[in-house]
Design a protein around this motif. Sequence first.
Motif, short mmCIF file in Angstrom:
data_model
loop_
_atom_site.label_atom_id
_atom_site.label_comp_id
_atom_site.label_asym_id
_atom_site.label_seq_id
_atom_site.Cartn_x
_atom_site.Cartn_y
_atom_site.Cartn_z
N ARG A 112 0.83 -1.21 0.00
CA ARG A 112 0.00 0.00 0.00
C ARG A 112 0.86 1.25 0.00
O ARG A 112 0.53 2.25 -0.63
CB ARG A 112 -0.93 -0.01 1.21
CG ARG A 112 -1.79 1.23 1.40
CD ARG A 112 -2.91 1.37 0.38
NE ARG A 112 -3.87 0.31 0.44
CZ ARG A 112 -5.00 0.33 1.14
NH1 ARG A 112 -5.30 1.40 1.85
NH2 ARG A 112 -5.81 -0.70 1.12
N LEU A 113 1.99 1.19 0.70
CA LEU A 113 2.91 2.33 0.75
C LEU A 113 3.83 2.39 -0.48
O LEU A 113 4.64 3.30 -0.60
CB LEU A 113 3.77 2.27 2.02
CG LEU A 113 3.01 2.48 3.33
CD1 LEU A 113 3.91 2.12 4.51
CD2 LEU A 113 2.52 3.91 3.44
N THR A 168 -1.71 4.46 7.74
CA THR A 168 -2.02 3.65 6.55
C THR A 168 -2.48 2.26 6.96
O THR A 168 -3.48 1.75 6.46
CB THR A 168 -0.79 3.56 5.63
OG1 THR A 168 -0.46 4.87 5.17
CG2 THR A 168 -1.04 2.65 4.44
#
Length: 195
Positions: A112-113, A168
């Motif tokens: 996701r990062l 996140t």
Amino acid sequence: MLGLFNRHGGACPCCEPEMAGRRQILKAGIGVLAGTALLSESAVAASLPPVRRLNAQRFSTEDSFDGVYFSDGKYDREALRKLDWVFRDLSAAEVTPMDPRLFDVLSSVAARLETNETFSIMSGYRTPEHNANNARRSRAVSTVSLHMSGMAADFRLQGRDGYGVARTAAQMQMGGVGYYRQGFVHLDCGPPRRW
């Protein structure tokens, strides 16, 4: 509180002691959490990529793993053994099979990062004896930590702000997420929650 986390630290419900009133609330909600965990676990598994990788190094040693641990619909046993070694309890020199869902959480957060930077692991598995010794020295250590089940890790992600990593991860709702003022993050594969 700022956003999802207290920037000055906070109590981890699995790694820190429960407050007296919370114990009853947690016991009452355990059935609901168990049902939610089963539903969210199948949803998480369906959303994971077909090939999963992880880049992790133990903070105080040279031990590391950088590679694929899941492909062709199954976990790679040799890769899991190597990860177990990286996440072992250093104080007791003891290795235990980690819950591979923890690696899925870490891998998903990295994806996701959009980073392949190294997870610098500060704490993974903890033996019950190690945890009990810590609990005797500090009231801030829980006697029921998910670290003892191989389901939790404390880390820093190189090149990333811990607070941003924690935010996140919390948005992803894959497990427990904690942010500590020392700049490290706790992730686990237990029920989604944050502190």
